[in-house]
Design an enzyme around this catalytic site. Structure first.
Site, PDB file in Angstrom:
ATOM      1  N   ASP A 143       0.816  -1.232  -0.013  1.00 14.05           N
ATOM      2  CA  ASP A 143      -0.231   0.055  -0.192  1.00 14.05           C
ATOM      3  C   ASP A 143       0.851   1.212   0.075  1.00 14.05           C
ATOM      4  OD1 ASP A 143      -2.247   1.552  -0.116  1.00 14.05           O
ATOM      5  OD2 ASP A 143      -2.779   1.311   2.076  1.00 14.05           O
ATOM      6  N   LYS A 146       1.810   3.137  -5.863  1.00 15.12           N
ATOM      7  CA  LYS A 146       1.313   2.315  -6.923  1.00 15.12           C
ATOM      8  C   LYS A 146       2.399   2.122  -8.250  1.00 15.12           C
ATOM      9  CE  LYS A 146      -2.087   3.259  -4.194  1.00 15.12           C
ATOM     10  NZ  LYS A 146      -1.523   2.595  -2.865  1.00 15.12           N
ATOM     11  N   ASP A 171      -3.157  -3.088  -2.462  1.00 15.40           N
ATOM     12  CA  ASP A 171      -4.328  -2.103  -2.428  1.00 15.40           C
ATOM     13  C   ASP A 171      -4.507  -1.061  -3.638  1.00 15.40           C
ATOM     14  OD1 ASP A 171      -6.771  -1.301  -1.443  1.00 15.40           O
ATOM     15  OD2 ASP A 171      -5.726   0.484   0.085  1.00 15.40           O
ATOM     16  N   ASN A 172      -5.681  -0.824  -3.909  1.00 18.34           N
ATOM     17  CA  ASN A 172      -6.095   0.284  -5.010  1.00 18.34           C
ATOM     18  C   ASN A 172      -5.288  -0.075  -6.434  1.00 18.34           C
ATOM     19  OD1 ASN A 172      -7.490   1.802  -2.992  1.00 18.34           O
ATOM     20  ND2 ASN A 172      -5.286   2.663  -2.289  1.00 18.34           N
ATOM     21  N   GLU A 201     -11.499   4.258   0.584  1.00 14.84           N
ATOM     22  CA  GLU A 201     -11.566   4.317   1.968  1.00 14.84           C
ATOM     23  C   GLU A 201     -12.402   5.596   2.498  1.00 14.84           C
ATOM     24  OE1 GLU A 201      -7.524   5.874   0.616  1.00 14.84           O
ATOM     25  OE2 GLU A 201      -8.688   4.054   0.503  1.00 14.84           O
TER      26      GLU A 201
END
Length: 202
Positions: A143, A146, A171-172, A201
């Site tokens: 996380d 990216k 994540d993401n 979130e």
């Protein structure tokens, strides 16, 4: 304090409102701050339940987190560890790491269970085995930036830091998105991929 970074303001809020040594209450207080006061880039309760479920299923003994930020996700991971497990968490920003260290210890997790490593992930990963004693990780949570997901996954592979059957949770990957990481994970033949749908979130 109004001129302090929002991460420090969030920590002051924790000190005032959270119960020391109670990780669930720490997370609840974080959630209250993020909903009522200022956005913080943390998993939040919905994604948190997905992570908790995966940890319960896998029961990993060696966990690596890339991107500690304020320590919210670190606490969530630490809560889900079986007895005798160890969590290594890596944060590249020294100021965020300083806040996270205090948050993690406030939640009651000692250094033998949760080790915070400060430095860029591309520099930390190659020395995880020799300097920090991480032979292989059973569970990796990404996380951080990216754009670093694919590079760091391949670094973990090249340094043989992924245990047989390890879980890599990122994540993401759709938004803001890590398309190269996702494409590699789906096509390289080393992984079985599953996408967990969740809202952003908060």
């Amino acid at each position: 304090l109004s001129g302090a970074p929002r991460e420090q303001r969030a920590f002051r809020y924790l000190l005032t409102h959270a119960i020391p040594g109670d990780p669930r209450h720490i997370l609840h207080t974080f959630d209250c701050w993020a909903r009522r006061c200022e956005h913080l880039s943390c998993l939040g309760p919905l994604k948190g339940r997905i992570v908790a479920r995966l940890l319960e299923e896998r029961a990993p003994l060696r966990v690596l987190e890339l991107g500690t930020y304020c320590g919210y996700n670190t606490i969530l991971l630490a809560m889900g560890l079986p007895p005798g497990a160890r969590l290594y968490t890596v944060e590249g920003d020294p100021q965020h790491a300083a806040v996270a260290e205090k948050v993690i210890r406030l939640a009651g997790f000692h250094e033998q269970m949760v080790e915070l490593i400060v430095g860029p992930s591309e520099e930390v990963i190659p020395r995880l085995r020799d300097k920090h004693g991480l032979i292989q990780a059973d569970f990796v949570f990404m996380d951080h930036w990216k754009r670093c997901y694919l590079r760091d996954l391949q670094l973990l592979e090249s340094h043989h830091l992924l245990a047989q059957g390890a879980t890599v949770l990122a994540d993401n990957v759709l938004f803001p998105g890590a398309p190269h990481f996702l494409q590699y994970a789906k096509t390289c033949g080393r992984y079985r991929c599953r996408l967990h749908r969740a809202s952003l979130e908060y």
